[in-house]
Design a protein around this motif. Structure first.
Motif, PDB file in Angstrom:
ATOM      1  N   VAL A  79    -113.613  -5.123  19.457  1.00 32.26           N
ATOM      2  CA  VAL A  79    -114.513  -5.067  20.606  1.00 32.26           C
ATOM      3  C   VAL A  79    -114.817  -6.472  21.127  1.00 32.26           C
ATOM      4  CG1 VAL A  79    -116.656  -5.177  19.276  1.00 32.26           C
ATOM      5  CG2 VAL A  79    -116.628  -3.932  21.437  1.00 32.26           C
ATOM      6  N   SER A  80    -115.086  -6.562  22.418  1.00 32.68           N
ATOM      7  CA  SER A  80    -115.478  -7.825  23.053  1.00 32.68           C
ATOM      8  C   SER A  80    -116.976  -8.061  22.852  1.00 32.68           C
ATOM      9  CB  SER A  80    -115.157  -7.792  24.548  1.00 32.68           C
ATOM     10  OG  SER A  80    -115.790  -8.851  25.232  1.00 32.68           O
ATOM     11  N   ARG A  81    -117.334  -9.313  22.579  1.00 32.03           N
ATOM     12  CA  ARG A  81    -118.742  -9.648  22.365  1.00 32.03           C
ATOM     13  C   ARG A  81    -119.558  -9.385  23.629  1.00 32.03           C
ATOM     14  NH1 ARG A  81    -121.425 -15.533  20.679  1.00 32.03           N
ATOM     15  NH2 ARG A  81    -123.599 -14.866  20.915  1.00 32.03           N
ATOM     16  N   GLN A  82    -119.067  -9.820  24.770  1.00 24.74           N
ATOM     17  CA  GLN A  82    -119.857  -9.668  25.992  1.00 24.74           C
ATOM     18  C   GLN A  82    -120.042  -8.202  26.357  1.00 24.74           C
ATOM     19  OE1 GLN A  82    -118.311 -11.052  29.842  1.00 24.74           O
ATOM     20  NE2 GLN A  82    -120.176 -12.270  30.067  1.00 24.74           N
ATOM     21  N   LEU A  83    -119.064  -7.362  25.995  1.00 26.63           N
ATOM     22  CA  LEU A  83    -119.206  -5.933  26.252  1.00 26.63           C
ATOM     23  C   LEU A  83    -120.403  -5.368  25.500  1.00 26.63           C
ATOM     24  CD1 LEU A  83    -118.195  -3.245  27.384  1.00 26.63           C
ATOM     25  CD2 LEU A  83    -116.627  -3.095  25.439  1.00 26.63           C
ATOM     26  N   ILE A  84    -120.659  -5.882  24.314  1.00 26.18           N
ATOM     27  CA  ILE A  84    -121.793  -5.406  23.511  1.00 26.18           C
ATOM     28  C   ILE A  84    -123.105  -5.961  24.052  1.00 26.18           C
ATOM     29  CG2 ILE A  84    -122.852  -5.489  21.223  1.00 26.18           C
ATOM     30  CD1 ILE A  84    -120.057  -5.534  20.035  1.00 26.18           C
ATOM     31  N   GLU A  85    -123.125  -7.265  24.379  1.00 23.50           N
ATOM     32  CA  GLU A  85    -124.384  -7.926  24.727  1.00 23.50           C
ATOM     33  C   GLU A  85    -124.762  -7.755  26.194  1.00 23.50           C
ATOM     34  OE1 GLU A  85    -123.674 -11.960  23.464  1.00 23.50           O
ATOM     35  OE2 GLU A  85    -124.615 -11.576  21.516  1.00 23.50           O
ATOM     36  N   ASN A  86    -123.791  -7.744  27.077  1.00 26.30           N
ATOM     37  CA  ASN A  86    -124.096  -7.666  28.510  1.00 26.30           C
ATOM     38  C   ASN A  86    -122.985  -6.895  29.219  1.00 26.30           C
ATOM     39  OD1 ASN A  86    -124.897  -8.023  31.149  1.00 26.30           O
ATOM     40  ND2 ASN A  86    -125.304 -10.213  30.948  1.00 26.30           N
ATOM     41  N   PRO A  87    -122.992  -5.552  29.127  1.00 25.08           N
ATOM     42  CA  PRO A  87    -121.895  -4.754  29.688  1.00 25.08           C
ATOM     43  C   PRO A  87    -121.691  -4.963  31.188  1.00 25.08           C
ATOM     44  CG  PRO A  87    -123.298  -3.426  28.263  1.00 25.08           C
ATOM     45  CD  PRO A  87    -124.007  -4.723  28.461  1.00 25.08           C
ATOM     46  N   ASP A  88    -122.776  -5.089  31.952  1.00 25.11           N
ATOM     47  CA  ASP A  88    -122.634  -5.246  33.403  1.00 25.11           C
ATOM     48  C   ASP A  88    -121.926  -6.557  33.747  1.00 25.11           C
ATOM     49  OD1 ASP A  88    -125.899  -3.758  34.024  1.00 25.11           O
ATOM     50  OD2 ASP A  88    -123.920  -2.841  33.759  1.00 25.11           O
ATOM     51  N   GLN A  89    -122.326  -7.647  33.098  1.00 24.08           N
ATOM     52  CA  GLN A  89    -121.676  -8.930  33.357  1.00 24.08           C
ATOM     53  C   GLN A  89    -120.234  -8.909  32.866  1.00 24.08           C
ATOM     54  OE1 GLN A  89    -123.142 -11.430  35.102  1.00 24.08           O
ATOM     55  NE2 GLN A  89    -121.089 -12.339  35.094  1.00 24.08           N
ATOM     56  N   PHE A  90    -119.992  -8.218  31.748  1.00 23.82           N
ATOM     57  CA  PHE A  90    -118.633  -8.090  31.224  1.00 23.82           C
ATOM     58  C   PHE A  90    -117.730  -7.424  32.255  1.00 23.82           C
ATOM     59  CE2 PHE A  90    -115.244  -7.249  28.284  1.00 23.82           C
ATOM     60  CZ  PHE A  90    -114.782  -5.979  28.620  1.00 23.82           C
ATOM     61  N   GLN A  91    -118.226  -6.341  32.837  1.00 21.96           N
ATOM     62  CA  GLN A  91    -117.418  -5.615  33.807  1.00 21.96           C
ATOM     63  C   GLN A  91    -117.076  -6.504  35.002  1.00 21.96           C
ATOM     64  OE1 GLN A  91    -119.147  -1.886  34.931  1.00 21.96           O
ATOM     65  NE2 GLN A  91    -117.427  -1.247  36.176  1.00 21.96           N
ATOM     66  N   LYS A  92    -118.050  -7.284  35.489  1.00 22.19           N
ATOM     67  CA  LYS A  92    -117.792  -8.176  36.621  1.00 22.19           C
ATOM     68  C   LYS A  92    -116.787  -9.267  36.254  1.00 22.19           C
ATOM     69  CE  LYS A  92    -122.479  -7.581  38.506  1.00 22.19           C
ATOM     70  NZ  LYS A  92    -123.761  -8.258  38.809  1.00 22.19           N
ATOM     71  N   ASP A  93    -116.954  -9.851  35.059  1.00 21.90           N
ATOM     72  CA  ASP A  93    -116.100 -10.985  34.663  1.00 21.90           C
ATOM     73  C   ASP A  93    -114.653 -10.565  34.457  1.00 21.90           C
ATOM     74  OD1 ASP A  93    -118.622 -12.712  32.636  1.00 21.90           O
ATOM     75  OD2 ASP A  93    -118.264 -12.646  34.800  1.00 21.90           O
ATOM     76  N   VAL A  94    -114.432  -9.438  33.748  1.00 24.02           N
ATOM     77  CA  VAL A  94    -113.042  -9.058  33.466  1.00 24.02           C
ATOM     78  C   VAL A  94    -112.332  -8.588  34.733  1.00 24.02           C
ATOM     79  CG1 VAL A  94    -113.480  -8.527  31.048  1.00 24.02           C
ATOM     80  CG2 VAL A  94    -113.737  -6.722  32.754  1.00 24.02           C
ATOM     81  N   ILE A  95    -113.073  -7.962  35.637  1.00 31.23           N
ATOM     82  CA  ILE A  95    -112.455  -7.561  36.907  1.00 31.23           C
ATOM     83  C   ILE A  95    -112.073  -8.803  37.700  1.00 31.23           C
ATOM     84  CG2 ILE A  95    -112.900  -6.456  39.125  1.00 31.23           C
ATOM     85  CD1 ILE A  95    -114.562  -4.370  37.652  1.00 31.23           C
ATOM     86  N   SER A  96    -112.952  -9.807  37.721  1.00 32.29           N
ATOM     87  CA  SER A  96    -112.632 -11.060  38.414  1.00 32.29           C
ATOM     88  C   SER A  96    -111.440 -11.758  37.775  1.00 32.29           C
ATOM     89  CB  SER A  96    -113.848 -11.999  38.385  1.00 32.29           C
ATOM     90  OG  SER A  96    -114.939 -11.416  39.052  1.00 32.29           O
ATOM     91  N   ALA A  97    -111.255 -11.559  36.467  1.00 36.76           N
ATOM     92  CA  ALA A  97    -110.148 -12.208  35.758  1.00 36.76           C
ATOM     93  C   ALA A  97    -108.852 -11.424  35.838  1.00 36.76           C
ATOM     94  CB  ALA A  97    -110.516 -12.422  34.292  1.00 36.76           C
ATOM     95  N   GLY A  98    -108.865 -10.242  36.462  1.00 40.56           N
ATOM     96  CA  GLY A  98    -107.621  -9.512  36.665  1.00 40.56           C
ATOM     97  C   GLY A  98    -107.544  -8.153  36.008  1.00 40.56           C
ATOM     98  N   THR A  99    -108.557  -7.734  35.275  1.00 39.80           N
ATOM     99  CA  THR A  99    -108.541  -6.411  34.657  1.00 39.80           C
ATOM    100  C   THR A  99    -108.793  -5.344  35.721  1.00 39.80           C
ATOM    101  OG1 THR A  99    -109.343  -7.306  32.555  1.00 39.80           O
ATOM    102  CG2 THR A  99    -109.609  -4.951  32.898  1.00 39.80           C
ATOM    103  N   ALA A 100    -108.070  -4.235  35.636  1.00 37.71           N
ATOM    104  CA  ALA A 100    -108.231  -3.154  36.604  1.00 37.71           C
ATOM    105  C   ALA A 100    -109.665  -2.623  36.557  1.00 37.71           C
ATOM    106  CB  ALA A 100    -107.244  -2.034  36.312  1.00 37.71           C
ATOM    107  N   PRO A 101    -110.265  -2.359  37.708  1.00 37.47           N
ATOM    108  CA  PRO A 101    -111.655  -1.878  37.731  1.00 37.47           C
ATOM    109  C   PRO A 101    -111.868  -0.604  36.929  1.00 37.47           C
ATOM    110  CG  PRO A 101    -110.989  -2.601  39.913  1.00 37.47           C
ATOM    111  CD  PRO A 101    -109.750  -2.622  39.068  1.00 37.47           C
ATOM    112  N   ASP A 102    -110.895   0.343  36.977  1.00 41.53           N
ATOM    113  CA  ASP A 102    -111.088   1.582  36.228  1.00 41.53           C
ATOM    114  C   ASP A 102    -111.046   1.344  34.723  1.00 41.53           C
ATOM    115  OD1 ASP A 102    -108.392   0.889  36.509  1.00 41.53           O
ATOM    116  OD2 ASP A 102    -107.733   2.938  36.098  1.00 41.53           O
ATOM    117  N   VAL A 103    -110.235   0.381  34.301  1.00 37.30           N
ATOM    118  CA  VAL A 103    -110.183   0.036  32.873  1.00 37.30           C
ATOM    119  C   VAL A 103    -111.507  -0.588  32.440  1.00 37.30           C
ATOM    120  CG1 VAL A 103    -109.074  -1.429  31.136  1.00 37.30           C
ATOM    121  CG2 VAL A 103    -107.686  -0.234  32.850  1.00 37.30           C
ATOM    122  N   ALA A 104    -112.020  -1.517  33.257  1.00 42.20           N
ATOM    123  CA  ALA A 104    -113.297  -2.159  32.920  1.00 42.20           C
ATOM    124  C   ALA A 104    -114.423  -1.128  32.871  1.00 42.20           C
ATOM    125  CB  ALA A 104    -113.614  -3.243  33.943  1.00 42.20           C
ATOM    126  N   ALA A 105    -114.432  -0.205  33.826  1.00 42.73           N
ATOM    127  CA  ALA A 105    -115.466   0.830  33.831  1.00 42.73           C
ATOM    128  C   ALA A 105    -115.350   1.726  32.597  1.00 42.73           C
ATOM    129  CB  ALA A 105    -115.355   1.668  35.105  1.00 42.73           C
TER     130      ALA A 105
END
Length: 683
Positions: A299-325
Motif C-alpha cells: 500500500v502507498s503511505r499517502q493513500l492511507i494518510e491523505n486519500p484525497d491528496q493521493f488521488q490528485k497527485d497520482v492522477i497528475s503524475a499519469g495514473t488513470a483517474p479510474d484507477v486512482a478512484a
C-alpha cells in the motif's frame, strides 16, 4: 590588508564548509534511506521464509495428512448425492443474487453467474450446506457441522477448528485442501471455490491452478510454492497470493494444502504498522514493493494518510483517474498503482542502488532500490522520501552558514576599524610575537608596518613564522602518515611496544580461532581482464571481507592474492570466538555469492577453521611483518586443503563446540601429532 585577508579567509572557509557539510548531509540522507530499505527487505524476506517453513511443517503433519484423506473421501462420497429442486435453486441464488452482482460492482465488468455456478453434485451439495447465501465468511468460518450426517461434515467437524486456529493466529485469508485430481475438497471460509476443480472449473486460469499443478507435479513432500498476487474472483476480484505445498508422507502425495497470504500482513511490514515517522522516514518517506508488471504489491503511505491528496497527485503524475478512484475506494494500491519509474526498472533488472528521480506521486524523491531474494517471486523493494524533506537539513545548514559568515565578516570589519585607530609600536608587537613563538605558537604573525626597517623586520618575522609552521605541519603530517602505516602493519598494542623500542615482540594466545580462506576460480576470472581491473576487483572483495571482519569481531591477519588469514580472540580475547569465526566464514561465502550474482562470475571459497593456542609477533628486522603461527594455524591450513573443491571445513575441536548450532558432515580424515582427526564440512 587585514580586512581583505580576513574577509577572504571567511569566504574560503565558508565555501569549503558548505561543500563538505552539504555533501556529508546528503550522504547521510542516502545512507539512512538505504538502511531503511535493507531493514524492510530483511523483514519481508523473513516473513516469506517463516511462512514457507510453517507451510512445510503443516503439510507434513499428521493432522494435514489425515484431513486431506478424510475430506477427499467425504467429497468422493458426495458425488452421488442429489439435491431437491428447492435446494438447487438456493445454490443458484448465491451466484445470481450475491456473487455475480458483487463481482460486477467490484470489477466494473459484467459477470455471468452461470459461468461460476458449480456443476458437480459434491460441489453443489457442500455449497448448499455450508456456503453462506450472503457470503458472510465470518459465519462460515465459525460453522463446524451442518448436521447433515455426511462423512464430509464429520471431517469438517473434526478439522475445522485446526485450520480456523491457523488462519486466526497467522492472519491467512483462507485455507484450502485439494485432492490429486484438482478438486477443492475443503475451504476454511467455505467460499464459492469450495468443491470446484481448479483444472477444469471456472478458476482453471488462476495462479491457484498453476501453483497447484506445479506443487502436485513436484513429487516432493517438502516442496513449497509461493505465487504472485493476482485478482481472484472468489474474493470478488481482490488481489490474492497463495503459498502451497504437497500433503503426504513416505514420498506419496495425497493432496495439496494452500494458504491465501494476507495483504494486511505485507502492508504491516512495509509500513512499519503505519509507523513511518518513528522509522526515520519523516512525513513523506515510505517503502513499497513492486512486481514485474511494475505495479505495487503493497500500500502507498499517502493513500492511507491523505486519500484525497493521493488521488490528485497520482492522477497528475499519469495514473488513470479510474484507477486512482478505485485505489481510494478499496483503500489499497496492490495490483492497481503503477510505479513505472527508473529505479523500479533497474531493480527488476537485478540492480541495487540509489537515485534522485520523480516518484509515482509526481514529486522529486531520493530513492533506494533493490531486488528481493524470494524464490519464485520477481519482486523489488523501493524506499523513497521527497528531496524537499530529505535535504531540509542541507538547506538549514546553508542558511545558517551564510548567516555565520556575514556575522563573522561584520565582526572582522569592526575589529579592523578599531585596530586601525590604534598604533602599537612595531618593536613591542614584534617582542610579543617572539614570545608567542617561544611559547610554541607557530601561527602568530605581526601586522605589516610601514616601509621602513621595522616593516622589513616584521615581514622577515612573518616569513620565519610561516616557514616554521609549514615545516611543523609537514613534520606532523609525516608523523601521522607513519603512525597510520604502522597501524596497518600490526595491531595497536604491538605498534605501541615497537615504538617504545622493543625489538623482539612475541605473544602466546590461548583459545584463538584461525581461518584460512582460498579464493577459487580467481585465476580463470583474472585471465580475461586487464591487471588494473583485476587488482580493483580483488581489493573490492578483500575490503568486503575486512568490513565483515571488523563488524563481527574478527581480526584480519594477512591477505595474499588468493588467500585470506584471519583470527578471532587474538587481539581481544573472546569466549565466543569459534561462533564468531564460523559466522564470519558463512558471511564471506555470502559476499562471494553476491559478487558472483552481480558480476556473473564463478568464484568460490575453500575455507579451513581450527581453534587453539597460537603465537604472534613481529618477524624480520629491516622489513617488518606481523605474523601468526602455531598448531592451530597449521591445522586450519591443512583442514581447508583436504579437498580441492570449495567448502567450509573445520577441525574436530570446532565441530565439537558448534555441533548444536550448525549442521556438519564428515569430509575426510587427516593425521596430526595427536593422531588421526576427522575433518568436518559445514552445510
Amino acid at each position: 590588508m587585514l580586512l581583505g585577508v580576513s574577509i577572504g579567509s571567511s569566504l574560503v572557509v565558508g565555501i569549503v564548509g558548505y561543500v563538505s557539510g552539504s555533501d556529508s548531509l546528503r550522504d547521510a540522507a542516502y545512507s539512512k534511506l538505504t538502511e531503511t530499505r535493507e531493514s524492510r527487505a530483511r523483514e519481508i524476506t523473513n516473513y516469506v521464509k517463516n511462512t514457507e517453513d510453517s507451510q512445510v511443517v503443516y503439510s507434513r503433519g499428521t493432522t494435514a495428512i489425515n484431513a486431506v484423506t478424510a475430506f477427499s473421501a467425504g467429497f468422493d462420497a458426495l458425488q452421488s448425492s442429489q439435491l431437491t429442486t428447492e435446494q438447487n435453486a438456493a445454490v443458484d441464488s448465491i451466484y445470481t443474487k450475491t456473487f455475480a452482482p458483487e463481482l460486477t460492482a467490484r470489477s466494473g465488468l459484467q459477470t455471468d453467474p452461470t459461468a461460476f455456478d458449480p456443476t458437480s453434485p459434491a460441489a453443489r451439495y457442500l455449497q448448499y450446506h455450508y456456503t453462506n447465501p450472503t457470503l458472510d465468511y465470518t459465519a462460515t468460518l465459525a460453522k463446524d457441522d451442518a448436521g447433515d450426517g455426511s462423512a464430509w461434515s464429520a471431517a469438517n467437524n473434526e478439522y475445522q477448528d485446526y485450520f480456523r486456529e491457523i488462519i486466526t493466529r497467522f492472519g491467512y485469508e483462507d485455507a484450502l485442501l485439494l485432492d490429486t485430481t484438482g478438486n477443492v475438497v475443503y475451504s476454511a471460509y467455505k467460499g464459492v471455490e469450495l468443491g470446484t476443480n481448479v483444472q477444469t472449473g471456472p478458476y482453471k486460469g488462476t495462479v491457484l491452478a498453476s501453483g497447484y499443478n506445479e506443487t502436485l507435479n513436484s513429487n516432493q513432500v517438502d516442496f513449497v510454492k509461493i505465487t504472485d498476487f493476482e485478482r481472484y474472483q472468489p474474493s470478488l476480484g481482490a488481489p490474492a497470493a497463495w503459498i502451497m505445498s504437497p500433503v503426504g508422507e513416505k514420498g506419496k502425495v495425497t493432496g495439496v494444502m494452500a494458504f491465501q497470504l494476507s495483504i494486511a500482513s505485507i502492508n504491516g511490514i512495509m509500513t512499519a504498522n503505519n509507523g513511518w515517522a518513528s522509522d526515520g522516514l519523516g512525513e513523506t518517506g515510505e517503502t513499497y514493493l513492486a512486481g514485474p508488471d511494475q505495479l505495487m504489491r503493497s500500500v502507498s503511505r499517502q493513500l492511507i494518510e491523505n486519500p484525497d491528496q493521493f488521488q490528485k497527485d497520482v492522477i497528475s503524475a499519469g495514473t488513470a483517474p479510474d484507477v486512482a478512484a478505485r485505489e481510494v475506494e478499496v483503500k489499497g494500491s496492490t495490483l492497481l498503482q503503477p510505479v513505472r519509474t527508473a529505479p523500479v526498472q533497474r531493480a527488476l533488472a537485478g540492480e541495487t542502488g540509489t537515485d534522485i528521480t520523480t516518484s509515482y506521486l509526481g514529486t522529486e524523491s531520493i530513492v533506494a532500490y533493490a531486488p528481493l531474494n524470494i524464490s519464485g517471486l520477481q519482486w523489488v523493494i523501493v524506499a523513497r522520501i521527497d528531496t524537499s524533506e530529505a535535504f531540509a537539513a542541507v538547506n538549514d545548514f546553508t542558511r545558517n552558514l551564510v548567516f555565520a559568515i556575514i556575522a563573522l565578516i561584520l565582526v572582522v570589519s569592526l575589529l579592523s576599524l578599531i585596530l586601525a585607530q590604534v598604533f602599537v609600536r612595531p618593536v613591542r608587537r614584534l617582542v610579543g610575537a617572539v614570545r608567542q613563538v617561544t611559547g610554541g605558537d607557530l601561527s602568530v604573525e605581526v601586522p605589516q608596518g610601514a616601509r621602513d626597517e621595522f616593516g622589513d623586520l616584521g615581514n622577515a618575522f612573518n616569513d620565519m613564522s610561516r616557514s616554521l609552521r609549514i615545516k611543523q605541519a609537514l613534520i606532523d603530517e609525516q608523523t601521522d602518515e607513519n603512525e597510520k602505516l604502522l597501524r596497518t602493519l600490526m595491531p595497536d598494542d604491538v605498534a605501541k611496544r615497537y615504538k617504545e623500542g622493543q625489538e623482539t615482540i612475541t605473544d602466546v594466545h590461548h583459545d584463538v580461532s584461525v581461518l584460512f580462506a582460498d579464493l577459487i576460480g580467481y585465476d580463470a576470472y583474472a585471465a580475461g581482464v586487464d591487471p588494473e581491473k583485476e587488482l580493483a576487483t580483488l581489493n573490492t572483495i578483500v575490503a568486503s571481507f575486512d568490513e565483515a571482519a571488523a563488524r563481527m569481531g574478527v581480526e584480519s591477519v594477512r591477505t595474499l592474492r588468493e588467500g585470506y588469514l584471519a583470527s578471532c580472540g587474538l587481539g581481544v580475547p573472546r569466549v565466543d570466538n569459534i561462533r564468531r569465526m564460523v559466522e564470519f566464514s558463512l558471511e564471506i561465502r555470502k559476499i562471494i555469492e553476491r559478487f558472483n550474482a552481480q558480476h556473473s562470475t564463478n568464484l568460490s571459497l575453500r575455507i579451513g577453521i581450527d581453534a587453539g593456542t597460537v603465537s604472534s609477533g613481529l618477524v624480520g628486522r629491516s622489513s617488518l611483518a606481523y605474523d601468526m603461527w602455531g598448531d592451530a594455524v597449521n591445522l586450519a591450513n591443512r583442514v581447508q586443503q583436504v579437498s580441492g573443491a570449495a567448502g567450509l571445513f573445520v577441525s574436530q575441536s570446532v565441530r565439537d563446540r558448534m555441533h548444536d548450532a550448525v549442521v556438519f558432515v564428515e569430509a575426510a580424515t587427516i593425521d596430526t601429532a595427536d593422531g588421526s582427526q576427522t575433518v568436518w564440512q559445514i552445510k
